[in-house]
Design a protein around this motif. Structure first.
Motif, short mmCIF file in Angstrom:
data_model
loop_
_atom_site.label_atom_id
_atom_site.label_comp_id
_atom_site.label_asym_id
_atom_site.label_seq_id
_atom_site.Cartn_x
_atom_site.Cartn_y
_atom_site.Cartn_z
N GLN A 238 0.81 -1.22 0.00
CA GLN A 238 0.00 0.00 0.00
C GLN A 238 0.84 1.27 0.00
O GLN A 238 0.47 2.27 -0.59
CB GLN A 238 -0.89 0.01 1.25
CG GLN A 238 -1.72 -1.25 1.37
CD GLN A 238 -2.55 -1.28 2.64
OE1 GLN A 238 -3.06 -0.28 3.08
NE2 GLN A 238 -2.68 -2.46 3.21
N GLU A 239 1.99 1.22 0.70
CA GLU A 239 2.78 2.43 0.88
C GLU A 239 3.77 2.58 -0.28
O GLU A 239 4.04 1.63 -0.98
CB GLU A 239 3.53 2.36 2.21
CG GLU A 239 4.55 1.24 2.31
CD GLU A 239 3.94 -0.15 2.51
OE1 GLU A 239 2.72 -0.26 2.73
OE2 GLU A 239 4.68 -1.13 2.42
N PRO A 240 4.33 3.80 -0.47
CA PRO A 240 5.30 3.96 -1.56
C PRO A 240 6.55 3.11 -1.35
O PRO A 240 7.02 2.95 -0.22
CB PRO A 240 5.65 5.45 -1.52
CG PRO A 240 4.78 6.08 -0.51
CD PRO A 240 4.08 5.02 0.27
N ARG A 301 4.38 -8.89 0.48
CA ARG A 301 3.12 -9.09 1.22
C ARG A 301 3.28 -8.68 2.68
O ARG A 301 2.41 -8.06 3.26
CB ARG A 301 2.67 -10.55 1.14
CG ARG A 301 2.06 -10.85 -0.19
CD ARG A 301 1.48 -12.24 -0.28
NE ARG A 301 0.55 -12.17 -1.38
CZ ARG A 301 -0.76 -12.09 -1.29
NH1 ARG A 301 -1.36 -12.18 -0.13
NH2 ARG A 301 -1.49 -11.96 -2.36
N GLU A 302 4.41 -9.07 3.27
CA GLU A 302 4.63 -8.71 4.66
C GLU A 302 4.69 -7.19 4.84
O GLU A 302 4.29 -6.65 5.86
CB GLU A 302 5.94 -9.36 5.14
CG GLU A 302 6.08 -9.32 6.64
CD GLU A 302 7.28 -10.13 7.12
OE1 GLU A 302 7.62 -11.14 6.46
OE2 GLU A 302 7.86 -9.72 8.14
N LEU A 303 5.16 -6.51 3.81
CA LEU A 303 5.28 -5.05 3.88
C LEU A 303 3.97 -4.35 3.50
O LEU A 303 3.90 -3.12 3.51
CB LEU A 303 6.42 -4.57 2.97
CG LEU A 303 7.81 -5.04 3.38
CD1 LEU A 303 8.83 -4.63 2.33
CD2 LEU A 303 8.19 -4.47 4.74
N ASP A 304 2.96 -5.10 3.12
CA ASP A 304 1.69 -4.50 2.73
C ASP A 304 0.89 -4.21 4.00
O ASP A 304 -0.01 -4.95 4.38
CB ASP A 304 0.93 -5.48 1.81
CG ASP A 304 -0.32 -4.85 1.24
OD1 ASP A 304 -0.37 -3.61 1.14
OD2 ASP A 304 -1.26 -5.60 0.91
N ASP A 305 1.26 -3.13 4.66
CA ASP A 305 0.74 -2.85 6.00
C ASP A 305 0.55 -1.33 6.10
O ASP A 305 1.49 -0.56 5.90
CB ASP A 305 1.80 -3.36 7.00
CG ASP A 305 1.53 -2.94 8.44
OD1 ASP A 305 0.68 -2.07 8.67
OD2 ASP A 305 2.22 -3.48 9.32
N PRO A 306 -0.69 -0.90 6.37
CA PRO A 306 -0.97 0.54 6.34
C PRO A 306 -0.17 1.34 7.37
O PRO A 306 -0.05 2.56 7.24
CB PRO A 306 -2.48 0.62 6.65
CG PRO A 306 -2.86 -0.71 7.17
CD PRO A 306 -1.86 -1.70 6.68
N HIS A 309 5.19 3.62 6.44
CA HIS A 309 5.14 4.91 5.79
C HIS A 309 5.79 4.85 4.41
O HIS A 309 5.26 5.32 3.41
CB HIS A 309 5.85 5.90 6.73
CG HIS A 309 6.06 7.25 6.18
ND1 HIS A 309 7.30 7.81 6.03
CD2 HIS A 309 5.18 8.15 5.73
CE1 HIS A 309 7.18 9.01 5.50
NE2 HIS A 309 5.91 9.24 5.30
N GLN A 310 6.94 4.20 4.32
CA GLN A 310 7.75 4.21 3.09
C GLN A 310 8.68 3.01 3.14
O GLN A 310 9.20 2.68 4.22
CB GLN A 310 8.52 5.52 3.09
CG GLN A 310 9.84 5.55 2.36
CD GLN A 310 9.69 6.16 0.98
OE1 GLN A 310 9.15 7.25 0.83
NE2 GLN A 310 10.13 5.45 -0.02
N VAL A 311 8.90 2.36 1.98
CA VAL A 311 9.84 1.23 1.93
C VAL A 311 11.03 1.61 1.05
O VAL A 311 10.84 2.06 -0.08
CB VAL A 311 9.16 -0.04 1.36
CG1 VAL A 311 10.19 -1.17 1.20
CG2 VAL A 311 8.01 -0.50 2.25
N LYS A 330 10.76 -3.02 -9.70
CA LYS A 330 10.58 -1.70 -10.32
C LYS A 330 9.10 -1.40 -10.48
O LYS A 330 8.65 -0.26 -10.32
CB LYS A 330 11.30 -1.62 -11.67
CG LYS A 330 12.79 -1.46 -11.52
CD LYS A 330 13.48 -1.43 -12.87
CE LYS A 330 14.99 -1.36 -12.70
NZ LYS A 330 15.69 -1.53 -13.99
N LYS A 331 8.30 -2.41 -10.80
CA LYS A 331 6.86 -2.18 -10.92
C LYS A 331 6.25 -1.88 -9.56
O LYS A 331 5.40 -1.00 -9.43
CB LYS A 331 6.18 -3.36 -11.59
CG LYS A 331 6.47 -3.36 -13.08
CD LYS A 331 5.63 -4.32 -13.85
CE LYS A 331 6.00 -4.23 -15.32
NZ LYS A 331 5.46 -3.03 -15.96
N ALA A 332 6.71 -2.61 -8.53
CA ALA A 332 6.20 -2.32 -7.18
C ALA A 332 6.56 -0.90 -6.78
O ALA A 332 5.82 -0.25 -6.05
CB ALA A 332 6.78 -3.33 -6.18
#
Ligand code: TXA
Ligand code: MG
Length: 344
Positions: A238-240, A301-306, A309-311, A330-332
């Motif tokens: 979800q996050e950038p 998936r593990e990082l798909d957490d509201p 803030h930023q990855v 790159k697409k993500a």
């Protein structure tokens, strides 16, 4: 609906799963690349259920999974001899070929295109299911549309529990990124999506290969593209996400300068010690790119957490399988890349 989980090693599983396919249901199937959300590819009502369960735009065509090259003429016409050479070398395996479709392939499967994508998966239980179903199985990656692909049965349950008839649990997928797609409908073969079969391997068999622009750049959502799936924001938490390229030291210096609490770092195992106070997550080893491709989607998936803030992500360089990992990452990141060497 109660979603049943069948074990791939249970001898009853192929027939149970095939029966669901024959009666127009949805069953998630393991493949060597990612789990697919399968249904009878010749049954428009069953195919419609796939689009509905995934929330998939209906201009995005599906791949037909078959038992081998002998099934190509059943669903395709004007098949070039190069298709058989590729199949002989890489099937069963992570290669999908786009070919002219016969009229028996429903237009909802091909999203209205006159071509159809064909693949023969390596995973034996899945080829058994296709054979017993006696129909080709249409199967996109089993994730909800726009989310990172599913590389374990748990990922599929997370996205679809109660929404599909069954899941065949074959354990984690070995390749971990979706199949290589090559379009053979034009005079020159064209790579539409990199994957486990590398451009170098394709060139050995084909002698020629055009890299489609959707592989290397962000595509506008209104653009007309060869593989419609390539234009959507994909595989993304979800996050950038931003890729930080450059040497290990320069990248770490850049990330550590910009990191604020609530950010995460997606890095190689070899780099974990550099990010001890930056909440790092390693997705594999840089010196073993196969572990990176196998681990990428589970990490995304593990990082798909509201609450994140930023990855900041580290991406492998080079060709071969690294090329496919670069493409997905790159697409993500929506092609957002910072060169730490230039920033230093
Ligand atoms: O490894 C894989 O290919 C997995 C497993 C389940 O087999 N499947 C998969 O399906 O990745 P999906 O739907 O997530 O991605 C299929 C891609 C999409 O980008 C779609 O646009 C493209 O294939 N595609 C399908 N049919 C096509 C066609 N006739 N022409 C061009 N692109 C096509
Ligand atoms: Mg997909």
């Amino acid at each position: 609906m109660n979603t049943q989980v069948f074990s791939a090693s249970d001898p009853k599983t192929p027939e149970l799963a095939a029966a669901i396919v024959r009666r127009g249901g949805l069953v998630a199937i393991p493949t060597e690349t990612v789990y697919g959300l399968g249904a009878d590819g010749l049954n428009p009502e069953a195919v419609a259920k796939i689009f509905q369960a995934k929330g998939r735009p209906n201009d995005n065509p599906l791949i037909l999974h078959v038992t081998g090259p002998e099934q190509l003429p059943l669903f395709c016409h004007s098949i070039p001899e190069s298709a058989y050479r590729l199949a002989e070398r890489f099937w069963p395996g992570p290669l999908t070929m786009v070919l002219p479709a016969r009229d028996n392939v429903p237009r909802c499967t091909t999203a209205g295109l006159s071509t159809v994508a064909m693949r023969c998966p390596k995973t034996e239980v899945t080829r058994k299911i296709i054979a017993l179903a006696e129909v080709p199985i249409a199967a996109p990656s089993a994730n909800l549309s726009g989310k990172p692909s599913t590389t374990t049965a748990e990922h599929v349950l997370h996205d679809h529990n109660g929404n599909i008839d069954a899941i065949v649990d074959g354990g984690p997928c070995a390749v971990g990124v979706e199949s290589t797609i090559v379009d053979l409908t034009e005079p020159r073969p064209r790579l539409l999506r990199p994957g486990g079969i590398t451009p170098e391997q394709l060139l050995e068999v084909l002698g020629d290969l055009v890299i489609d622009k959707a592989v290397t750049a962000q595509i506008d959502k209104d653009a007309v593209v060869k593989a419609p799936g390539m234009k959507y924001r994909h595989y993304a938490p979800q996050e950038p996400v931003v890729i930080v390229s450059g040497s290990r030291e320069k990248a770490a210096a850049y990330i550590r300068r910009h990191f604020v609490p609530g950010d995460r770092v997606l890095c190689f195992e070899e780099e974990l010690s550099l990010y001890q106070d930056c909440n790092p997550l390693a997705y594999g080893r840089e010196d073993d790119v196969q572990t990176l491709s196998a681990g990428l989607f589970a990490a995304l998936r593990e990082l798909d957490d509201p609450s994140i803030h930023q990855v900041y992500a580290r991406c492998p360089v080079g060709g071969g399988v690294a090329y496919a990992v670069q493409n997905r990452l790159k697409k993500a990141a929506a092609f957002h890349i910072i060169d730490a060497e230039a920033e230093a």
